[in-house]
Design an enzyme around this catalytic site. Structure first.
Site, short mmCIF file in Angstrom:
data_model
loop_
_atom_site.label_atom_id
_atom_site.label_comp_id
_atom_site.label_asym_id
_atom_site.label_seq_id
_atom_site.Cartn_x
_atom_site.Cartn_y
_atom_site.Cartn_z
N CYS A 8 67.39 123.08 -34.85
CA CYS A 8 66.42 122.81 -35.91
C CYS A 8 65.50 124.02 -36.11
CB CYS A 8 65.59 121.58 -35.60
SG CYS A 8 66.55 120.22 -34.94
N CYS B 64 64.22 117.48 -39.68
CA CYS B 64 63.50 116.58 -38.79
C CYS B 64 62.13 117.17 -38.39
CB CYS B 64 64.34 116.36 -37.54
SG CYS B 64 64.48 117.88 -36.61
N CYS C 190 73.64 119.55 -38.25
CA CYS C 190 73.14 118.24 -38.65
C CYS C 190 73.19 118.01 -40.16
CB CYS C 190 71.71 118.05 -38.16
SG CYS C 190 70.57 119.23 -38.91
FE1 FES Z 1 68.54 118.51 -38.57
FE2 FES Z 1 66.53 118.83 -36.89
S1 FES Z 1 68.15 117.38 -36.74
S2 FES Z 1 66.95 119.94 -38.67
#
Ligand code: FES
Length: 211
Positions: free
Chosen positions: A107, A63, A36
Site C-alpha cells: 500500500c 486502504c 490489491c
Molecule cells: Fe490496496 Fe492497501 S490494500 S492499497
C-alpha cells in the site's frame, strides 16, 4: 476494536494532509496496485528553475495504509527538488509513520510509485528525461498496466484487452479488444493517450477499438 495501526498512522488516515486534485498540475499520475487492485492519483506543482516541488496532492482509492502514506509522502515531497523527492522510499514513508504492518507494504509502495510516476510525467513533459530508452511494445505495456477497466477491476494488459501495439517512426497504434461504443471506451482512450503521448520519441498515438 483493536486496529493493526499505530496512533500516527491513524491520525494521518483520519486527517490526511494534501488530499485532492491540483488543477493544471505540472506532473500527475494514476497508478494501480497489482496486489490489491486499489489506485492512487498524485499531482505535483514544480517550480521550473530548480525543479522544486511547491505543492503535492493525492487522491486515494485504497486502504488506510495507502491514505496515510499518501498523506506523509506529499508532506515529505513538498519543498524538495524532483531528484530528492524521487529517492523517497516506501521504507522512509513507513518509518515517518512510525511503522506499518508488513502485510501493508504494498500500500505504501503504491503511494510512493504514484509520486515517482508524477515526477516522471513532469520530466517527460519538460524534456528532462535522462535515460532515453527507445519506445517498444514492452515499454508501452508497462505503462498500460496502470490503465484499469473499471468493470473487471483489472488493468487492460492483465485483462488481455490490448490486442496489438504497432510502432513506426514515432507513430503508435494500439488495438483494444473492446467495442467503440463501450461505456468506458472514451475513458480508456484518454488514459492510454495520456500515458503514452509523453514518451520522448512518440509523435502520435491512435487507439483502435473493435467496430
Ligand atoms: Fe490496496 Fe492497501 S490494500 S492499497
Amino acid at each position: 476494536m483493536r486496529f493493526p495501526y499505530n496512533e500516527k498512522v491513524l491520525e494521518h488516515f483520519k486527517n490526511p494532509r494534501n488530499v485532492g486534485k491540483i488543477e493544471d498540475p505540472d506532473g500527475k499520475a494514476i497508478v494501480g496496485s497489482p496486489a490489491c487492485g486499489d489506485m492512487v492519483a498524485v499531482f505535483i506543482k514544480v517550480e521550473p528553475t530548480e525543479h522544486r516541488i511547491t505543492d503535492a496532492k493525492f487522491e486515494s482509492y485504497g486502504c488506510a495504509s495507502n491514505i496515510a502514506t499518501g498523506s506523509i509522502i506529499t508532506e515529505l515531497a513538498k519543498g524538495k527538488t524532483i531528484e530528492e523527492a524521487k529517492s523517497i522510499s516506501w521504507q522512509q514513508a513507513s518509518e515517518a509513520l512510525g511503522g506499518l504492518p508488513k502485510i501493508k507494504a504494498h500500500c505504501s509502495v503504491l503511494a510512493v510509485e504514484g509520486l515517482r510516476e508524477a515526477i516522471t510525467n513532469y520530466e517527460e513533459k519538460h524534456g528532462l528525461v535522462k535515460n532515453k530508452e527507445p519506445t517498444t511494445a514492452e515499454v508501452i505495456k508497462r505503462r498500460l498496466k496502470n490503465v484499469m477497466n473499471p468493470i473487471t477491476g483489472l488493468d487492460i494488459v492483465r485483462g488481455e484487452l490490448v490486442k496489438d501495439i504497432k510502432i513506426e517512426n514515432g507513430n503508435v497504434d494500439i488495438y483494444v479488444d473492446l467495442p467503440e461504443a463501450h461505456i468506458f471506451a472514451g475513458n480508456i482512450r484518454d488514459e492510454v493517450k495520456e500515458r503514452v503521448e509523453t514518451l520522448w520519441d512518440v509523435k502520435k498515438v491512435e487507439i483502435h477499438f473493435n467496430d
